[in-house]
Design an enzyme around this catalytic site. Structure first.
Site, PDB file in Angstrom:
ATOM      1  CE  LYS A 260      -3.321   2.611   3.014  1.00 21.62           C
ATOM      2  NZ  LYS A 260      -3.782   2.626   4.546  1.00 21.62           N
ATOM      3  CG  ASP A 265      -5.556   8.488   4.280  1.00 28.45           C
ATOM      4  OD1 ASP A 265      -6.620   8.829   3.746  1.00 28.45           O
ATOM      5  OD2 ASP A 265      -5.871   7.712   4.989  1.00 28.45           O
ATOM      6  CE  LYS A 272      -6.509   9.605   7.628  1.00 28.26           C
ATOM      7  NZ  LYS A 272      -6.936   8.557   8.441  1.00 28.26           N
ATOM      8  CG  ASP A 283      -2.021   5.582   4.788  1.00 21.62           C
ATOM      9  OD1 ASP A 283      -1.567   4.416   5.543  1.00 21.62           O
ATOM     10  OD2 ASP A 283      -2.786   5.904   4.490  1.00 21.62           O
ATOM     11  CD  GLU A 344      -6.863   5.470   2.573  1.00 18.81           C
ATOM     12  OE1 GLU A 344      -5.599   5.200   2.836  1.00 18.81           O
ATOM     13  OE2 GLU A 344      -7.771   5.830   3.201  1.00 18.81           O
ATOM     14  NE  ARG A 346     -10.830  -0.866   4.539  1.00 23.18           N
ATOM     15  CZ  ARG A 346     -11.502  -0.786   5.776  1.00 23.18           C
ATOM     16  NH1 ARG A 346     -12.562  -1.199   6.047  1.00 23.18           N
ATOM     17  NH2 ARG A 346     -10.527  -0.364   6.789  1.00 23.18           N
TER      18      ARG A 346
END
Length: 523
Positions: A260, A265, A272, A283, A344, A346
């Site tokens: 990933k 993010d 957030k 991330d 996101e 996944r």
């Protein structure tokens, strides 16, 4: 630390500690086994044998302890004498802490690591974490001199001979991989965007003689990668799927590592808050670890087909951003109703594992991601979480973690009870759970697995590294050592063979063994 070079040598040679400061490090009972004749040349004329023995007698590690031998030029430090069954026998986390706090300053320094042969790999990777490469402190630019830290291993126990040249080379490549991954994770998104991450991939590819496959921007949409495209389409720098492939003659199976790589993010439109968004440059930790491990694995020789798949995107906010209620068609052919744009990772990994299955023909698919905040609650700050369809691979991950210092602990694997959390009235599934109190880290991993199918006959392993990817404000390079150890049996390197957990006794139920026998063999 950014200008520090690590050098692993069989013997660091003799030197006055005032000209080359020294840290001697190990478990207390191991330090007592170091003969004065071995350290005398590194300590004299500043430290006598009597002072050395007196220093050892004062150490009382609880869990660690240290004692200066000569001003701030020479120090001896003791690791915990015992560790619990879920920790690494190397006490890797304490090695990093002691090096950070006890290594004397200087342009040319020496560390003598005292340990047994099985702990060499984990100890070296732990040392590397103490020397991050990234910094933008204004003072650092004025200190251009290159500093070196020479590391010598003194082995005690059964295999107490000198460290072999091949081992030193493996340690150099492994620690380079750890520091590469940490540098990428530490670098903020205004520098480490999807374009610059691709440059890092191209750089590694050029070094290894591999031309990467890259699919990006509108081509992702055209080819059906709705997960990666949907997450990254609002960002200035377009999303991408990149693949580095190693396909040697004589390979008997195909392995895919899927990382990933969310370079930042924001949470998307499910944005957030001001306290949870800082730090989201990390991330991309899964993709960074895959890159560092792939580089080291290929340099050390890898006997099977190995593909490193990078799912790169910035989860940003803009007029073109994915909205809650949008439905995306993923590469697996399944539709996903978006009920949380902050779930996101996944989505991009679902495309990545599906590509590994359909296009690469992988027998073993491992995805690595900073996937859920709930991972830190489930397994803590130091242990990654593993979710897999194989009891044997679950046990192997745990054992590999203890051998390499990148600790791992299992999550519940029970799709028949948990996957209903993603039920959608209008699509094949939603992307976020209905009940956040129902093992959300397990559920997030199951979302990824559903895109290759719960009845897929191969081995699927999911590693959630959200918490251990950093320690405080610094990246750890977590995952590099774990991948090298876990797949060490496929390496041509004897040290990686040694730390491989495969062939170990595993505590699994009889029914699990029967199911595992139908899956692909361990590498």
């Amino acid at each position: 630390m950014a200008n520090v070079g690590l050098q692993f040598q069989a013997s660091a040679g003799d030197s006055d500690p005032q000209s080359r400061p020294l840290l001697l490090l190990g478990q207390l009972h191991h330090l007592h086994r170091v003969p004065w004749s071995h350290v005398r040349g590194k300590l004299q004329p500043r430290v006598t044998e009597e002072l050395w023995q007196a220093a050892l007698s004062t150490l009382n590690p609880n869990p660690t302890d240290s004692c200066p031998l000569y001003l701030n030029y020479a120090t001896v430090a003791a690791l915990p004498c015992r560790v619990s069954r879920h920790n690494s026998p190397s006490a890797a986390h304490f090695i990093t802490r002691l090096v950070r706090t006890c290594l004397p300053p200087g342009a040319h320094r020496c560390i003598v690591m005292v340990c047994e042969q099985p702990e060499v790999f984990a100890s070296a990777c732990a040392l590397a974490r103490a020397f991050p490469l990234f910094t933008h402190r204004s003072g650092a630019s004025r200190r251009l001199e290159k500093k070196t830290v020479t590391v010598e291993f003194f082995l005690v126990g059964q295999d107490n001979g000198p460290v072999e040249v091949s081992t030193l080379q493996c340690l150099a490549n492994a620690t380079d991989g750890v520091r590469l991954a940490a540098r990428i994770v530490d670098t903020p998104c205004n520098e480490m965007n999807t374009d610059t991450f691709l440059e890092e991939i191209n750089k590694v590819g050029k070094e290894l003689g591999i031309i990467p496959t890259i699919i990006r921007d509108e081509e992702l949409k055209t080819r059906g990668f709705g997960g990666i495209y949907g997450v990254g389409k609002a960002a200035l720098h377009p999303p991408a799927l990149a693949v580095l492939s190693h396909t040697p003659d004589g390979a008997t199976q195909t392995i895919a590592w899927v990382g990933k790589g969310i370079v930042y993010d924001t949470g998307g439109l499910s944005i957030k808050g001001k306290t949870t968004m800082p730090g989201m440059k990390r991330d991309c930790g899964g993709a960074a670890a895959v890159l560092g491990a792939f580089r080291a694995a290929i340099k050390q020789g890898f006997k099977d087909n190995l593909h490193a798949v990078f799912c790169l995107a910035e989860n940003s906010v803009g007029p073109n951003a994915t909205r809650p209620d949008d439905i995306h068609l993923l590469y697996s052919g399944k539709t996903v109703e978006i009920n949380n744009t902050d779930a996101e990772g996944r989505l991009v990994l679902a495309d990545g594992v599906s590509y590994a299955c359909k296009d690469l023909g992988a027998d073993i698919i491992l995805d690595m991601a900073t996937l859920t905040g709930a991972q830190g609650i489930a397994t803590g700050k130091y242990h990654a979480a593993v979710l897999t369809n194989s009891a044997e691979w679950e046990a192997a991950c745990v054992k590999a973690g203890r051998k390499c210092g990148d600790l791992v602990h299992p999550l519940v694997y029970c799709p028949e009870l948990h996957f209903s959390e993603f039920t959608s009235a209008v699509a094949d599934m939603k992307n976020s759970v209905a009940d956040r109190d129902n093992s959300p880290s397990s559920c997030a991993g199951l979302f990824i697995a559903s895109h290759i199918g719960f009845d897929w006959p191969g081995v699927w392993v999911h590693l959630d590294i959200a918490a251990p990817v950093h320690a405080g404000e610094r990246a750890t390079g977590f995952g590099v050592a774990l991948l090298l150890a876990l797949f060490g049996r496929a390496s041509e390197d004897p040290l990686l063979n040694l730390v491989s957990p495969l062939g170990c006794e595993v505590d699994v139920e009889e029914g699990d063994v029967g199911r595992d026998s139908k899956r692909r063999r361990l590498v």
